[in-house]
Scaffold this motif. Structure first.
Motif, PDB file in Angstrom:
ATOM      1  N   LYS A 191     -51.763 -42.043   7.197  1.00  0.00           N
ATOM      2  CA  LYS A 191     -51.088 -43.323   7.480  1.00  0.00           C
ATOM      3  C   LYS A 191     -50.515 -43.898   6.177  1.00  0.00           C
ATOM      4  CE  LYS A 191     -51.657 -47.908   9.506  1.00  0.00           C
ATOM      5  NZ  LYS A 191     -52.578 -48.958   9.956  1.00  0.00           N
ATOM      6  N   LEU A 208     -51.580 -46.153  13.703  1.00  0.00           N
ATOM      7  CA  LEU A 208     -50.754 -45.096  13.111  1.00  0.00           C
ATOM      8  C   LEU A 208     -49.682 -44.726  14.137  1.00  0.00           C
ATOM      9  CD1 LEU A 208     -49.926 -42.891  11.138  1.00  0.00           C
ATOM     10  CD2 LEU A 208     -51.967 -41.616  11.732  1.00  0.00           C
ATOM     11  N   MET A 267     -55.531 -42.368  16.336  1.00  0.00           N
ATOM     12  CA  MET A 267     -54.229 -42.758  15.783  1.00  0.00           C
ATOM     13  C   MET A 267     -53.838 -44.135  16.328  1.00  0.00           C
ATOM     14  SD  MET A 267     -52.229 -39.089  16.032  1.00  0.00           S
ATOM     15  CE  MET A 267     -50.580 -39.638  15.551  1.00  0.00           C
TER      16      MET A 267
END
Length: 378
Positions: free
Chosen positions: A219, A247, A242
């Motif tokens: 990230k 992200l 994620m």
């Protein structure tokens, strides 16, 4: 009179037994071996693949083929290789020791590489979807890859990321299995050729569940996509993490994450943010695809997953070659497959001298409502 009738009955019974014996003599039994992960995290794939072969065997036994003047009856023998190389070699030895000359599988590249030596030494033919390029570099004449290789899966996903998604910055995570490593390297190679900036290559395992530190690191590098060389049981929690980390990148992968299991395990974290490359044309658009899906669903009460059609085709390809060669002798059947061509559900199976398909289209999928949705084939 009674003695006479008894005698007639005995003679009649003996005659029937003779006929039954003659009928049995007109039938040849051929054992078909399946090796795959029938337990553990990848069992969803192993059972789906096995069902593909089972459907083919049941259809062939319902309308038996005739080879050398005898009807052929196929018997399915399945072994759980646990997606583990050591267990896969044990499964291979067991099948070979049982006199099996026709194998459909294994599913995993890490299993196929060592197991294929055992099958080769045992004079057995192998039809596998395992995609690591090393598999067909071993020089085994009886080994056929009924699917695209990592070279095609990884590179086509990279081409799609560059040309269609217009991405610039990507990273790679691989699970260090023969498959994960192979497909990740092929993605990376093509990504660089296509002008993508590969800013990281991280490593995990096919047993891992927590990817927070890897993802936090990526990230910070502002990646637009992460290519995972690995399987759905890792891909789904990765997609969830994620999302939790904010992200906002695409998760890309090979055929092993092109599965309903990905949607099932990943929930709302798996949608159009996930893309994957799978060997074969779009099943719904293939001539025999919809009918195959209907028959599979009717028999197993679920939709076919990633490679059910390829495993079905592998079995049907063996039967077709037996008919053409008019023998069940594995070496001669293998020669027939090597020189011929078989049109199946998922593709046309014609092979080069290494056992790779001469032409294997790749389909790019995304996800909608938890299910893989085909976007394009090329």
């Amino acid at each position: 009179m009674g003695t006479c009738m008894q005698l007639n009955k005995i003679i009649g019974a003996l005659a029937l037994m003779g006929l039954a014996g003659a009928a049995a003599a007109q039938e040849t039994v051929v054992k078909i071996g399946v090796s795959g992960p029938l337990s553990g995290a990848q069992a969803f794939a192993g059972k789906d693949n096995e069902n593909g072969v089972r459907l083919a065997v049941e259809e062939l036994n319902a309308k038996p083929i005739t080879v050398g003047g005898k009807k052929v009856k196929f018997e399915l023998m399945s072994e759980d290789d646990q997606a583990d190389p050591k267990a896969g070699v044990g499964a291979a030895q067991k099948l070979v020791d049982s006199g099996v000359k026709y194998i459909v599988g294994p599913y995993n590249s890490g299993v196929t590489i060592p197991a294929s030596r055992v099958y080769n030494d045992g004079g057995a033919l192998v039809a596998t979807v395992a995609s690591n390029p090393k598999i067909t570099e071993q020089g085994y004449k009886g080994l056929f890859r009924v699917n695209a290789s990592d070279t095609q899966l990884g590179s086509k996903m990279a081409l799609y990321a560059a040309k269609e998604l217009k991405l610039k910055t990507v990273a790679v995570i691989d699970d260090r299995t023969a498959f994960g490593q192979g497909v990740a390297e092929e993605f990376k190679k093509q990504a660089k050729v296509s002008g993508l900036n590969v800013v990281g290559h991280e490593f995990t395992t096919d047993k891992a569940a927590d990817f927070t530190s890897i993802l936090t690191n990526l990230k910070a590098k502002k990646v637009e996509a992460i290519f995972l060389g690995g399987y759905a049981p890792q891909g789904a929690p990765m997609a969830r993490q994620m999302k939790q980390l904010g992200l906002n990148a695409k998760l890309l992968g090979g055929d092993t994450i092109c599965s309903a299991e990905m949607g099932k395990l990943g929930g709302d974290a798996v949608g159009d943010n996930v893309l994957c490359a799978q060997g074969g044309a779009i099943l719904d658009k293939a001539a025999a695809g919809p009918a195959f899906k209907d028959r599979y669903k009717k028999r197993f009460n679920q939709d076919p997953d990633v490679y059910a059609a390829s495993f079905y085709d592998g079995m049907m390809m063996y039967a077709d070659a037996m008919k053409k060669a008019n023998t069940i002798e594995a070496a001669k059947v293998g020669e027939e497959i090597a020189k011929g061509s078989y049109k199946g559900v998922a593709g046309t199976y014609a092979f080069d001298d290494k056992g790779n398909m001469k032409s294997s289209p790749v389909t790019i999928f995304t996800f909608k409502g938890g299910q893989p949705l085909p976007l394009t084939s090329y």
